[in-house]
Design an enzyme around this catalytic site. Structure first.
Site, PDB file in Angstrom:
ATOM      1  N   GLY A   1      33.851  42.543  48.443  1.00 43.27           N
ATOM      2  CA  GLY A   1      33.471  41.997  47.147  1.00 43.27           C
ATOM      3  C   GLY A   1      34.569  41.967  46.108  1.00 43.27           C
TER       4      GLY A   1
ATOM      5  N   TYR B   1      32.837  36.990  35.656  1.00 46.15           N
ATOM      6  CA  TYR B   1      33.543  35.855  36.245  1.00 46.15           C
ATOM      7  C   TYR B   1      33.625  34.646  35.323  1.00 46.15           C
ATOM      8  CZ  TYR B   1      33.129  39.085  39.996  1.00 46.15           C
ATOM      9  OH  TYR B   1      33.222  40.241  40.725  1.00 46.15           O
TER      10      TYR B   1
ATOM     11  N   ASP C   1      29.441  40.884  34.518  1.00 43.95           N
ATOM     12  CA  ASP C   1      28.822  39.727  35.164  1.00 43.95           C
ATOM     13  C   ASP C   1      27.317  39.652  34.933  1.00 43.95           C
ATOM     14  OD1 ASP C   1      28.563  41.998  36.699  1.00 43.95           O
ATOM     15  OD2 ASP C   1      29.519  41.180  38.482  1.00 43.95           O
TER      16      ASP C   1
ATOM     17  N   HIS D   1      33.108  48.147  44.893  1.00 50.85           N
ATOM     18  CA  HIS D   1      32.568  47.795  46.209  1.00 50.85           C
ATOM     19  C   HIS D   1      33.420  48.288  47.379  1.00 50.85           C
ATOM     20  CE1 HIS D   1      29.429  45.408  44.485  1.00 50.85           C
ATOM     21  NE2 HIS D   1      30.242  44.509  43.973  1.00 50.85           N
TER      22      HIS D   1
ATOM     23  N   ASP E   1      27.391  46.912  36.110  1.00 48.26           N
ATOM     24  CA  ASP E   1      27.653  45.634  36.779  1.00 48.26           C
ATOM     25  C   ASP E   1      26.351  45.075  37.350  1.00 48.26           C
ATOM     26  OD1 ASP E   1      28.664  43.819  39.060  1.00 48.26           O
ATOM     27  OD2 ASP E   1      30.561  44.495  38.211  1.00 48.26           O
TER      28      ASP E   1
ATOM     29  N   HIS F   1      26.009  43.720  40.100  1.00 45.75           N
ATOM     30  CA  HIS F   1      26.008  44.045  41.526  1.00 45.75           C
ATOM     31  C   HIS F   1      25.950  45.561  41.716  1.00 45.75           C
ATOM     32  CE1 HIS F   1      28.023  40.073  41.249  1.00 45.75           C
ATOM     33  NE2 HIS F   1      27.284  39.819  42.317  1.00 45.75           N
TER      34      HIS F   1
ATOM     35  N   ASP G   1      36.090  36.850  50.627  1.00 51.88           N
ATOM     36  CA  ASP G   1      36.123  37.326  49.245  1.00 51.88           C
ATOM     37  C   ASP G   1      37.241  38.322  48.983  1.00 51.88           C
ATOM     38  OD1 ASP G   1      35.024  39.374  50.685  1.00 51.88           O
ATOM     39  OD2 ASP G   1      33.281  39.689  49.400  1.00 51.88           O
TER      40      ASP G   1
END
Length: 392
Positions: A163, A318, A279, A155, A190, A192, A113
């Site tokens: 990430g 994304y 996201d 991240h 986010d 995440h 990633d």
């Protein structure tokens, strides 16, 4: 695009009309927008998000929003700034010819990633430079609000990439803000968990980290349980709000407002950094929430209601066209501008088909956050916050 009373719009969006949470609102704050063509060019290289930065900038421009902001120039940060958080070993490695076959690449997080990119060190120095420039503008007082949708890479760890994030510009911006502000609140919207930022300040009482995110076994990054509240002297200065699949606008906004109000009472920040990763929008290919842009606009409106120096960053998102729609909606709400739902024709117009509209419709995904789950979650979160020491 029509100008409206900004204070009324903030109240309307946040649901706080006649609520004393609106404490020190400036009707016409000075809003700075971080921009350089080189920053856009570099941000376009982020894996899985190629060309998104151009989409965002051109949509903002097509709506005329950039006519209402102060342009903040930026440049690459130097080594001293980078070493404020990232390890010398990691930075020195990125300065060399990074080879995916090299065992050191895996050690420093370079891989699936976070693949090696050409001129990787220049890339991260410029990405960091955008957010640091926004923070510097807040420190100098030249703006009240700074926006950098090319930032938000939460991240990245001290000694490695993670990430899609090679550099933690959020952390570097916070460190810049600490030169003036004694207490900084970091908010992460986010889907995440903002693990890199939380880890950076896990032992600190000067930076409070608040993250709303999906938390489930096997879902990246696998951290951010409600019991994770910081370490050592920083215990209870991290707040994690794990949500389940399908979180809709109503759920998200209710939880956010409830938790943020308690954080503000307990922590008393002097400045705020908000990562607006998009996201969590409905139908994002890497997300499982069911949000629309309205959720982000309302949350940022709530933040603005406190009248503190604030830095808004980008992050995930994304479905590139939808992320662009979302970031545009956020800036419009910060400016107090209502936008036509019909997207103006411009160079990237074809990306917004077939509807060519600004609005994002929620999907059919069921909200798995039952009233009982939210009740118990808020009980736990608010219970944690009440443990914050009166010393800061």
């Amino acid at each position: 695009m029509a100008a409206i009373n900004r204070e009324n719009l903030i109240c309307e969006l946040s649901g706080l009309k006649n609520n004393k949470q609106i404490v020190q609102f400036d009707v016409k704050p000075k809003i700075g927008y971080v921009y350089s063509s080189y920053l856009i060019q570099q941000c376009n290289r982020v894996p899985n998000l190629t060309q998104r930065a151009s989409l965002v900038h051109h949509l903002l421009e097509s709506y005329g929003l950039l006519e209402h902001v102060l342009s903040l120039t930026c440049d690459k940060v130097n080594d001293d700034v980078m070493r404020g958080f990232h390890s010398s070993d990691y930075l020195d490695f990125l300065k060399g010819d990074v080879d995916i076959e090299d065992e050191s690449s895996e050690e420093f997080g370079l891989g699936y990633d976070c693949p090696p990119l050409e001129n990787l060190y220049d890339f991260i120095a410029m990405i960091a430079g955008g957010s640091v420039a926004g923070a510097k503008a807040l420190v100098s007082g030249s703006v009240d609000v700074a926006v950098n949708f090319c930032g938000g890479w939460h991240h990245a760890q001290r000694d490695g990439a993670s990430g899609f994030c090679y550099v933690n510009d959020c952390v570097l911006a916070i460190l810049e803000l600490e030169k003036k502000f004694k207490r900084v609140l970091y908010i992460d919207l986010d889907i995440h968990h903002g693990d890199g930022v939380e880890n950076a300040f896990a032992y600190s009482r000067k930076v409070f980290t608040l993250s709303l995110h999906k938390y489930e076994e096997g879902y990246f990054p696998g951290t951010g349980a409600v019991q994770d509240v910081g370490l050592g002297q920083g215990r209870n200065y991290s707040c994690n709000v794990p949500l389940r699949d399908g979180a809709c606008d109503e759920t998200f906004i209710h939880v956010f407002q409830t938790v943020l109000q308690e954080v503000m009472v307990r922590f008393h920040p002097e400045a705020i950094v908000c990562q607006c990763g998009a996201d969590g929008l409905a139908n994002d290919p890497l997300g499982t929430f069911n949000l629309t842009s309205d959720a982000y606009a309302r949350c940022t409106a709530v933040i603005q209601g406190y009248g503190l120096p604030s830095l808004y960053l980008g992050g995930g998102g994304y479905h590139k066209a939808n992320a662009s729609r979302c970031f545009t909606t956020i800036l419009a709400s910060l400016l107090g501008e209502k936008l036509s739902t019909d997207i103006p024709e411009h160079d990237y117009f074809d990306w917004y088909g077939p509807s060519f509209e600004l609005d994002i419709s929620k999907g059919l995904r069921r909200d798995e956050n039952s009233p009982e789950y939210i009740r118990i979650l808020l009980q736990q979160v608010l219970g944690n916050l009440k443990l914050i020491s009166s010393e800061s």
